[in-house]
Design a protein around this motif. Structure first.
Motif, PDB file in Angstrom:
ATOM      1  N   LYS A   1      11.928   5.618  16.196  1.00 30.70           N
ATOM      2  CA  LYS A   1      10.733   6.112  16.386  1.00 30.70           C
ATOM      3  C   LYS A   1      10.581   6.725  15.261  1.00 30.70           C
ATOM      4  O   LYS A   1      11.241   7.614  14.772  1.00 30.70           O
ATOM      5  N   VAL A   2       9.235   6.764  14.689  1.00 30.56           N
ATOM      6  CA  VAL A   2       8.798   7.430  13.626  1.00 30.56           C
ATOM      7  C   VAL A   2       7.758   8.522  13.980  1.00 30.56           C
ATOM      8  O   VAL A   2       6.815   8.384  14.686  1.00 30.56           O
ATOM      9  N   GLU A   3       8.024   9.760  13.698  1.00 34.63           N
ATOM     10  CA  GLU A   3       7.230  11.083  13.983  1.00 34.63           C
ATOM     11  C   GLU A   3       6.664  11.330  12.574  1.00 34.63           C
ATOM     12  O   GLU A   3       7.164  11.659  11.575  1.00 34.63           O
TER      13      GLU A   3
ATOM     14  N   SER B   1      17.205  -3.453   7.993  1.00 32.67           N
ATOM     15  CA  SER B   1      16.331  -2.435   7.023  1.00 32.67           C
ATOM     16  C   SER B   1      14.955  -2.466   7.929  1.00 32.67           C
ATOM     17  O   SER B   1      14.458  -3.289   8.342  1.00 32.67           O
ATOM     18  N   TYR B   2      14.521  -1.097   8.010  1.00 33.41           N
ATOM     19  CA  TYR B   2      13.212  -0.813   8.315  1.00 33.41           C
ATOM     20  C   TYR B   2      12.468  -0.286   7.221  1.00 33.41           C
ATOM     21  O   TYR B   2      12.815   0.520   6.305  1.00 33.41           O
ATOM     22  N   PHE B   3      11.124  -0.888   7.125  1.00 33.55           N
ATOM     23  CA  PHE B   3       9.984  -0.413   6.143  1.00 33.55           C
ATOM     24  C   PHE B   3       9.097   0.137   6.645  1.00 33.55           C
ATOM     25  O   PHE B   3       8.525  -0.225   7.590  1.00 33.55           O
ATOM     26  N   ILE B   4       8.643   1.371   6.212  1.00 28.79           N
ATOM     27  CA  ILE B   4       7.756   2.297   7.030  1.00 28.79           C
ATOM     28  C   ILE B   4       6.637   2.779   5.871  1.00 28.79           C
ATOM     29  O   ILE B   4       7.040   3.018   4.692  1.00 28.79           O
ATOM     30  N   ARG B   5       5.450   2.268   6.196  1.00 26.90           N
ATOM     31  CA  ARG B   5       4.294   2.545   5.341  1.00 26.90           C
ATOM     32  C   ARG B   5       3.220   3.584   6.045  1.00 26.90           C
ATOM     33  O   ARG B   5       2.836   3.569   7.159  1.00 26.90           O
ATOM     34  N   ILE B   6       3.042   4.738   5.673  1.00 29.45           N
ATOM     35  CA  ILE B   6       2.367   5.953   5.777  1.00 29.45           C
ATOM     36  C   ILE B   6       0.920   5.661   4.848  1.00 29.45           C
ATOM     37  O   ILE B   6       0.966   5.515   3.895  1.00 29.45           O
ATOM     38  N   MET B   7      -0.268   5.593   5.660  1.00 28.56           N
ATOM     39  CA  MET B   7      -1.441   5.629   5.002  1.00 28.56           C
ATOM     40  C   MET B   7      -2.394   6.643   5.372  1.00 28.56           C
ATOM     41  O   MET B   7      -2.571   6.925   6.945  1.00 28.56           O
ATOM     42  N   ASN B   8      -3.083   7.582   4.710  1.00 28.76           N
ATOM     43  CA  ASN B   8      -4.219   8.345   4.970  1.00 28.76           C
ATOM     44  C   ASN B   8      -5.448   7.516   4.998  1.00 28.76           C
ATOM     45  O   ASN B   8      -5.770   7.426   4.047  1.00 28.76           O
ATOM     46  N   GLN B   9      -5.892   7.352   6.230  1.00 27.00           N
ATOM     47  CA  GLN B   9      -6.905   6.568   6.299  1.00 27.00           C
ATOM     48  C   GLN B   9      -8.363   7.336   6.319  1.00 27.00           C
ATOM     49  O   GLN B   9      -9.455   6.572   6.531  1.00 27.00           O
ATOM     50  N   GLY B  10      -8.088   8.514   6.063  1.00 25.65           N
ATOM     51  CA  GLY B  10      -9.322   9.468   6.270  1.00 25.65           C
ATOM     52  C   GLY B  10      -9.973   9.585   4.932  1.00 25.65           C
ATOM     53  O   GLY B  10      -9.531   8.983   4.166  1.00 25.65           O
ATOM     54  N   SER B  11     -11.054  10.380   4.822  1.00 25.73           N
ATOM     55  CA  SER B  11     -11.727  10.402   3.438  1.00 25.73           C
ATOM     56  C   SER B  11     -11.361  12.126   2.826  1.00 25.73           C
ATOM     57  O   SER B  11     -11.911  12.442   1.772  1.00 25.73           O
ATOM     58  N   GLU B  12     -10.420  12.788   3.517  1.00 24.55           N
ATOM     59  CA  GLU B  12     -10.070  13.945   2.920  1.00 24.55           C
ATOM     60  C   GLU B  12      -8.311  13.759   2.704  1.00 24.55           C
ATOM     61  O   GLU B  12      -7.635  13.247   3.453  1.00 24.55           O
ATOM     62  N   GLU B  13      -7.818  14.517   1.797  1.00 29.14           N
ATOM     63  CA  GLU B  13      -6.466  14.642   1.526  1.00 29.14           C
ATOM     64  C   GLU B  13      -5.854  15.478   2.826  1.00 29.14           C
ATOM     65  O   GLU B  13      -6.296  16.202   3.171  1.00 29.14           O
ATOM     66  N   ASP B  14      -4.455  15.082   3.080  1.00 24.70           N
ATOM     67  CA  ASP B  14      -3.728  15.803   3.797  1.00 24.70           C
ATOM     68  C   ASP B  14      -2.404  16.349   2.868  1.00 24.70           C
ATOM     69  O   ASP B  14      -2.143  15.748   2.090  1.00 24.70           O
ATOM     70  N   LYS B  15      -1.830  17.344   3.714  1.00 31.34           N
ATOM     71  CA  LYS B  15      -0.864  18.036   2.700  1.00 31.34           C
ATOM     72  C   LYS B  15       0.456  18.152   3.682  1.00 31.34           C
ATOM     73  O   LYS B  15       0.328  18.258   5.024  1.00 31.34           O
ATOM     74  N   ASN B  16       1.552  18.426   2.997  1.00 30.33           N
ATOM     75  CA  ASN B  16       2.742  18.587   3.862  1.00 30.33           C
ATOM     76  C   ASN B  16       2.968  17.511   4.849  1.00 30.33           C
ATOM     77  O   ASN B  16       3.429  17.711   5.881  1.00 30.33           O
ATOM     78  N   VAL B  17       2.968  16.177   4.462  1.00 27.45           N
ATOM     79  CA  VAL B  17       3.207  15.141   5.492  1.00 27.45           C
ATOM     80  C   VAL B  17       4.464  14.958   5.801  1.00 27.45           C
ATOM     81  O   VAL B  17       5.136  14.433   4.796  1.00 27.45           O
ATOM     82  N   SER B  18       5.163  15.043   6.912  1.00 29.90           N
ATOM     83  CA  SER B  18       6.588  14.942   7.162  1.00 29.90           C
ATOM     84  C   SER B  18       6.722  13.702   7.992  1.00 29.90           C
ATOM     85  O   SER B  18       5.990  13.348   8.734  1.00 29.90           O
ATOM     86  N   VAL B  19       7.674  12.850   7.680  1.00 26.01           N
ATOM     87  CA  VAL B  19       8.090  11.746   8.128  1.00 26.01           C
ATOM     88  C   VAL B  19       9.536  12.006   8.710  1.00 26.01           C
ATOM     89  O   VAL B  19      10.523  12.111   7.940  1.00 26.01           O
TER      90      VAL B  19
END
Length: 107
Positions: free
Chosen positions: A95-97, A20-38
């Motif tokens: 590989k995670v893109e 099993s692979y666990f993938i955690r995506i975090m927006n570390q910025g101060s603005e929202e991001d849209k259409n984040v594809s994994v």
């Protein structure tokens, strides 16, 4: 936006055994991001068998594509899990893109 991905595997890869692979995506910025594809690309050593998480996934051969996260706010986290089975000995690193409206070049 400043996206960060962390990938953790919970068990070693053995031929014929689940992994099993666990993938955690975090927006570390101060603005929202849209259409984040994994997109998760598996090596020949591992066959993906299922996927779940913040959005639905599609498995196609050795590639798992999650539907885009419409909005990922500042400091917001999205988590995913991809299960697979070991097919042959070797390097089983995935590989995670990541791509999004706020990133010109995928990482």
């Amino acid at each position: 936006p400043a996206l960060n991905a962390q990938v953790v595997s919970e068990n070693p890869i053995c031929v014929g055994e689940p992994v099993s692979y666990f993938i955690r995506i975090m927006n570390q910025g101060s603005e929202e991001d849209k259409n984040v594809s994994v997109v998760v690309r598996f090596p020949a050593e591992v066959q993906p068998t299922s996927a779940s998480g913040a959005t639905n996934a599609q498995l196609n051969g050795n590639t798992v594509t999650f539907q885009p996260i419409l909005v990922l706010g500042p400091r917001q986290v999205a988590e995913f899990r991809v299960d697979g089975v070991g097919r042959k000995p070797g390097d089983g690193r995935v590989k995670v893109e990541l791509s999004s409206d706020g990133m010109k070049t995928p990482i």
